[in-house]
Design a protein around this motif. Structure first.
Motif, PDB file in Angstrom:
ATOM      1  N   LEU A  59       0.902  -1.200  -0.100  1.00 29.05           N
ATOM      2  CA  LEU A  59      -0.043   0.084  -0.083  1.00 29.05           C
ATOM      3  C   LEU A  59       0.934   1.305   0.017  1.00 29.05           C
ATOM      4  O   LEU A  59       0.615   2.147  -0.679  1.00 29.05           O
ATOM      5  CB  LEU A  59      -0.733  -0.064   1.170  1.00 29.05           C
ATOM      6  N   LEU A  60       1.960   1.247   0.973  1.00 29.42           N
ATOM      7  CA  LEU A  60       2.706   2.513   0.789  1.00 29.42           C
ATOM      8  C   LEU A  60       3.483   2.595  -0.416  1.00 29.42           C
ATOM      9  O   LEU A  60       3.695   3.807  -0.892  1.00 29.42           O
ATOM     10  CB  LEU A  60       3.840   2.368   2.074  1.00 29.42           C
ATOM     11  N   ASP A  61       3.827   1.425  -1.199  1.00 28.65           N
ATOM     12  CA  ASP A  61       4.328   1.495  -2.443  1.00 28.65           C
ATOM     13  C   ASP A  61       3.396   2.280  -3.561  1.00 28.65           C
ATOM     14  O   ASP A  61       3.892   3.068  -4.327  1.00 28.65           O
ATOM     15  CB  ASP A  61       5.065   0.352  -2.970  1.00 28.65           C
ATOM     16  N   ARG A  62       2.200   1.921  -3.354  1.00 26.69           N
ATOM     17  CA  ARG A  62       1.225   2.382  -4.118  1.00 26.69           C
ATOM     18  C   ARG A  62       1.082   3.776  -4.023  1.00 26.69           C
ATOM     19  O   ARG A  62       0.843   4.859  -4.910  1.00 26.69           O
ATOM     20  CB  ARG A  62      -0.219   1.648  -4.190  1.00 26.69           C
ATOM     21  N   ILE A  63       1.148   4.352  -2.845  1.00 27.98           N
ATOM     22  CA  ILE A  63       0.918   5.678  -2.656  1.00 27.98           C
ATOM     23  C   ILE A  63       1.956   6.440  -3.203  1.00 27.98           C
ATOM     24  O   ILE A  63       1.849   7.633  -3.775  1.00 27.98           O
ATOM     25  CB  ILE A  63       0.696   6.087  -1.075  1.00 27.98           C
ATOM     26  N   GLU A  64       3.303   6.111  -2.866  1.00 28.15           N
ATOM     27  CA  GLU A  64       4.276   6.774  -3.554  1.00 28.15           C
ATOM     28  C   GLU A  64       4.223   6.742  -4.870  1.00 28.15           C
ATOM     29  O   GLU A  64       4.758   7.578  -5.625  1.00 28.15           O
ATOM     30  CB  GLU A  64       5.574   5.974  -3.157  1.00 28.15           C
ATOM     31  N   ALA A  65       3.936   5.727  -5.422  1.00 23.64           N
ATOM     32  CA  ALA A  65       3.854   5.603  -7.124  1.00 23.64           C
ATOM     33  C   ALA A  65       2.898   6.500  -7.667  1.00 23.64           C
ATOM     34  O   ALA A  65       3.090   7.343  -8.661  1.00 23.64           O
ATOM     35  CB  ALA A  65       3.518   4.215  -7.553  1.00 23.64           C
ATOM     36  N   LEU A  66       1.751   6.460  -6.923  1.00 29.10           N
ATOM     37  CA  LEU A  66       0.614   7.649  -7.338  1.00 29.10           C
ATOM     38  C   LEU A  66       1.136   9.039  -7.255  1.00 29.10           C
ATOM     39  O   LEU A  66       0.863   9.846  -7.950  1.00 29.10           O
ATOM     40  CB  LEU A  66      -0.635   7.476  -6.453  1.00 29.10           C
ATOM     41  N   ARG A  67       1.807   9.424  -6.210  1.00 27.84           N
ATOM     42  CA  ARG A  67       2.501  10.545  -5.807  1.00 27.84           C
ATOM     43  C   ARG A  67       3.599  10.670  -7.224  1.00 27.84           C
ATOM     44  O   ARG A  67       3.572  12.013  -7.301  1.00 27.84           O
ATOM     45  CB  ARG A  67       2.997  10.577  -4.631  1.00 27.84           C
ATOM     46  N   ALA A  68       3.861   9.988  -7.725  1.00 32.52           N
ATOM     47  CA  ALA A  68       4.992  10.358  -8.845  1.00 32.52           C
ATOM     48  C   ALA A  68       4.438  10.451 -10.134  1.00 32.52           C
ATOM     49  O   ALA A  68       5.040  10.680 -10.768  1.00 32.52           O
ATOM     50  CB  ALA A  68       5.892   9.076  -8.777  1.00 32.52           C
ATOM     51  N   VAL A  69       3.051  10.249 -10.194  1.00 32.60           N
ATOM     52  CA  VAL A  69       2.398  10.611 -11.507  1.00 32.60           C
ATOM     53  C   VAL A  69       2.622  12.140 -11.869  1.00 32.60           C
ATOM     54  O   VAL A  69       2.020  12.677 -10.919  1.00 32.60           O
ATOM     55  CB  VAL A  69       1.033   9.947 -11.520  1.00 32.60           C
ATOM     56  N   PRO A  70       2.914  12.331 -12.811  1.00 36.54           N
ATOM     57  CA  PRO A  70       3.036  13.744 -13.067  1.00 36.54           C
ATOM     58  C   PRO A  70       1.726  14.392 -13.191  1.00 36.54           C
ATOM     59  O   PRO A  70       0.666  14.050 -13.591  1.00 36.54           O
ATOM     60  CB  PRO A  70       3.601  13.998 -14.579  1.00 36.54           C
TER      61      PRO A  70
END
Length: 102
Positions: A59-70
């Motif tokens: 879940l934490l990985d998904r949050i960080e990945a979503l934050r990285a979307v331009p």
């Protein structure tokens, strides 16, 4: 809880993603390419994303990945629930409706 039990847990979460209006399409495309996330609703500059992972680190990985979307400005965890995967396959208990408030 034993480590074997924790290894079989399913973590279900929802996020509110705040983003620029022009980022909605790229965000939707990115989520659609994910095998463990679903875009539940998107309107204007906010989207609701559902996620189902094997552990809280996912879940934490998904949050960080979503934050990285331009164009994404913020990702807020709204709900998180974990339980053994076997429990999700069991039927829900039913209770009779009495018509009276408890």
């Amino acid at each position: 809880m034993s480590s074997d039990s924790a290894a079989n847990d399913v973590h279900i979460a929802s996020f509110v993603v705040q983003h620029r209006g022009e980022a909605a399409s790229a965000l939707a495309t990115w989520i659609a390419a994910s095998d463990d996330m679903e875009l539940a609703r998107s309107e204007g500059t906010r989207s609701i994303v559902l996620c189902e992972c094997a552990d809280q680190y996912g879940l934490l990985d998904r949050i960080e990945a979503l934050r990285a979307v331009p164009g994404v400005l913020n990702v807020l965890l709204v709900y998180h629930h974990a339980e053994p995967g076997e429990a999700l396959d069991m039927p829900m208990p039913t209770q009779p409706v009495t018509g009276a408030a408890p």
